[in-house]
Design an enzyme around this catalytic site. Structure first.
Site, PDB file in Angstrom:
ATOM      1  N   LYS A  78      -8.834  -8.627   3.866  1.00  0.00           N
ATOM      2  CA  LYS A  78      -7.859  -8.735   2.775  1.00  0.00           C
ATOM      3  C   LYS A  78      -7.405 -10.186   2.625  1.00  0.00           C
ATOM      4  CE  LYS A  78      -3.468  -6.659   1.219  1.00  0.00           C
ATOM      5  NZ  LYS A  78      -2.409  -5.666   1.533  1.00  0.00           N
ATOM      6  N   SER A 158      -1.082  -2.280  -2.083  1.00  0.00           N
ATOM      7  CA  SER A 158      -1.608  -3.576  -2.476  1.00  0.00           C
ATOM      8  C   SER A 158      -3.032  -3.833  -1.984  1.00  0.00           C
ATOM      9  CB  SER A 158      -0.689  -4.673  -1.925  1.00  0.00           C
ATOM     10  OG  SER A 158      -0.737  -4.699  -0.502  1.00  0.00           O
ATOM     11  N   SER A 182       0.858   0.315   1.606  1.00  0.00           N
ATOM     12  CA  SER A 182      -0.262  -0.421   1.007  1.00  0.00           C
ATOM     13  C   SER A 182      -1.611  -0.242   1.691  1.00  0.00           C
ATOM     14  CB  SER A 182       0.066  -1.917   0.939  1.00  0.00           C
ATOM     15  OG  SER A 182       1.037  -2.143  -0.045  1.00  0.00           O
TER      16      SER A 182
END
Length: 495
Positions: A78, A158, A182
């Site tokens: 990420k 997210s 998330s």
């Protein structure tokens, strides 16, 4: 072997050890899949040179016979994790061009274990969002579609890029972070497994901060066994993070027996929200039946302060974001706005932040600054902290009464279309976190397991919440649920 990118971590590890495949072959298969999937916008910074270099080193290590489980396995990282010499932007314009001179502890542990980094994954800006629509790179897109509808769907947020990449087999697994859901919400939206460990299990050092008392890294994988394998590598004490727990990390994979006979699973009555879709209600009921059939005892429980969780979260998280994001001022690193003749330092701050932060980040920073301001600190921030303590105590009381894990829905709905929840009412978007934020406020481990499809063929997930530091037992309960649910659906390839 063809379609090597479709393997999970455990399958690929075993194939590597057996000599049926090399890490280079696995990596090349994933790199091709990434190149063919630009429509998903999941990978935003590709690192094929680093990937192939690490894959070659992993193959040598495996030949030597001392390779850890993650050695040679291609994964995505990420964009919130700082990676040395590789853009690490947190999907924000304000960090445009930032290439750290250091590596986050979690990504370093994965690299040390021989894992192969394929590149950086899309996300909501500074991890603020539930749909991956606040990214400077543009929206990440789910590989799933509703029936024969061509509308693009959100992979959740997210960690939307991570979810999309794992579900579409662009990588074998990915890192995510979870501040209010998330990891778990996107995992549920795309039919994969995502675990948020206990706060302090994984080091936060080198991960761009959103809300420091809530943020926690975790793996996003194709199944529960893979989550156990990757989580073990990501965990461990780190002296560079003062909130990192000095606890031994067990062999999570070895704890996956599937035996949950006699375990008490709590069903909280407060999670039965008004207007909950019948499909979510049925999924939850079916999940409880599956665990009961596996030998667990289902117990109705109460978590009375649940209804205050979202308001408390949306005071505490923006307050911490306001404090953390104050460092982005255009002075030392990242983007600096073009200044006019006569502009001073105040104008530089204002213009840099106005141009560098997106609307959602600006909104949360302003809310956070407001609730921390002199006249409102006690009315909002301190009150939210007290509510957080009560929420944590609710869980402590339930676990003290003998409950081993808690079963809830992971999300209030299946994935929705990109653009369907517009900026006009941000509260509608915030409601996506209704089942997940309590876990962050209490610092507990939580896992999302895919358990079924809705009427339009989209994945739905169930969440299990565990005792603090009890990820092994939580993974085992999730393993039993996964085995009973038998979820094997994959998106039809359209990209």
């Amino acid at each position: 072997m063809s379609d090597l990118n479709k393997l999970g971590l455990a399958e690929a590890r075993d194939a590597l050890r057996a000599g049926d495949v090399t890490s280079v072959e696995l990596t090349e298969s994933c790199l091709k899949a990434i190149d063919d999937a630009s429509a998903l916008n999941a990978f935003v910074h590709k690192t094929p040179e680093i990937a192939l270099e690490r894959a070659k080193a992993a193959d040598e290590r495996i030949k030597g016979g001392d390779a850890p489980s993650m050695c040679g396995l291609p994964i995505g990282i990420k964009d919130l994790f700082c990676t040395k010499g590789v853009p690490s932007q947190a999907a924000s314009k304000i960090l445009d061009g930032f290439k750290p001179e250091y590596e986050s502890t979690v990504s370093q542990q994965l690299a040390d274990a021989g894992a192969v980094m394929l590149g950086k994954l899309n996300m909501d800006e500074f991890a603020m969002g539930s749909s991956n629509e606040t990214s400077v790179y543009g929206n990440a897109v789910s590989p799933w579609r509703r029936g024969n509808d061509d509308a693009q769907l959100t992979p959740g947020g997210s960690s939307g890029g991570s979810a999309s990449a794992v579900a579409a087999d662009l990588c074998l697994a990915a890192t995510g972070t979870d501040t209010g859901g998330s990891i778990r919400q996107p995992a549920a939206f795309v039919g994969i497994t995502g675990i948020k460990p206990t706060y302090g299990r994984c080091s936060r050092w080198g991960i761009v901060a959103f809300a420091s008392s809530l943020d926690q890294a975790g793996p996003m994988t194709k199944n529960v066994r893979d989550a156990a394998i990757m989580l073990e590598t990501m965990c461990g004490h780190d002296s560079k993070d003062s909130t990192s727990a000095e606890l031994a990390v067990p062999n999570f994979e070895a704890m996956l027996t599937g035996d949950i006979k006699g375990k008490k699973i709590g069903i909280p009555k407060e999670y039965r929200m008004d207007g909950m879709p019948a499909e979510i209600e049925k999924l939850w009921s079916d999940g409880a039946d599956m665990l009961k059939d596996a030998g667990a005892e289902i117990v109705d429980i109460s978590l009375p302060h649940t209804k205050y969780a979202l308001p408390a979260y949306y005071v505490i998280a923006p307050a911490e974001a306001s404090s953390n994001l104050a460092r982005y001022d255009g002075v030392r690193y990242g983007r600096r706005a073009q200044l006019a003749q006569g502009d001073g330092i105040t104008e530089m701050y204002e213009k840099t932040r106005a141009q560098g932060f997106g609307h959602e980040v600006q909104r949360r920073v302003m809310i956070g600054t407001y609730v921390l301001s002199a006249g409102f600190y006690d009315a909002y921030y301190n009150r939210a902290r007290r509510v957080r303590t009560l929420i944590k105590k609710d869980f402590e009381d339930v676990f003290a009464a003998g409950i081993d894990a808690i079963l809830t829905p992971a999300t209030p709905s299946a994935s929705f279309g990109l653009g369907e929840m517009t900026e006009a009412d941000p509260v509608q978007m915030y409601l996506n976190d209704v089942f997940t934020v309590t876990v962050n406020l209490a610092g507990l481990p939580g896992i999302s397991v895919p358990a079924g499809l809705d009427a339009q063929g989209l994945p739905l997930g169930l969440q299990l919440i565990g005792r603090p530091w009890d990820e092994g037992e939580l993974l085992n309960t999730a393993y039993a649920l996964e085995s009973a649910a038998g979820f094997v659906a994959k998106p039809n390839k359209w990209w």
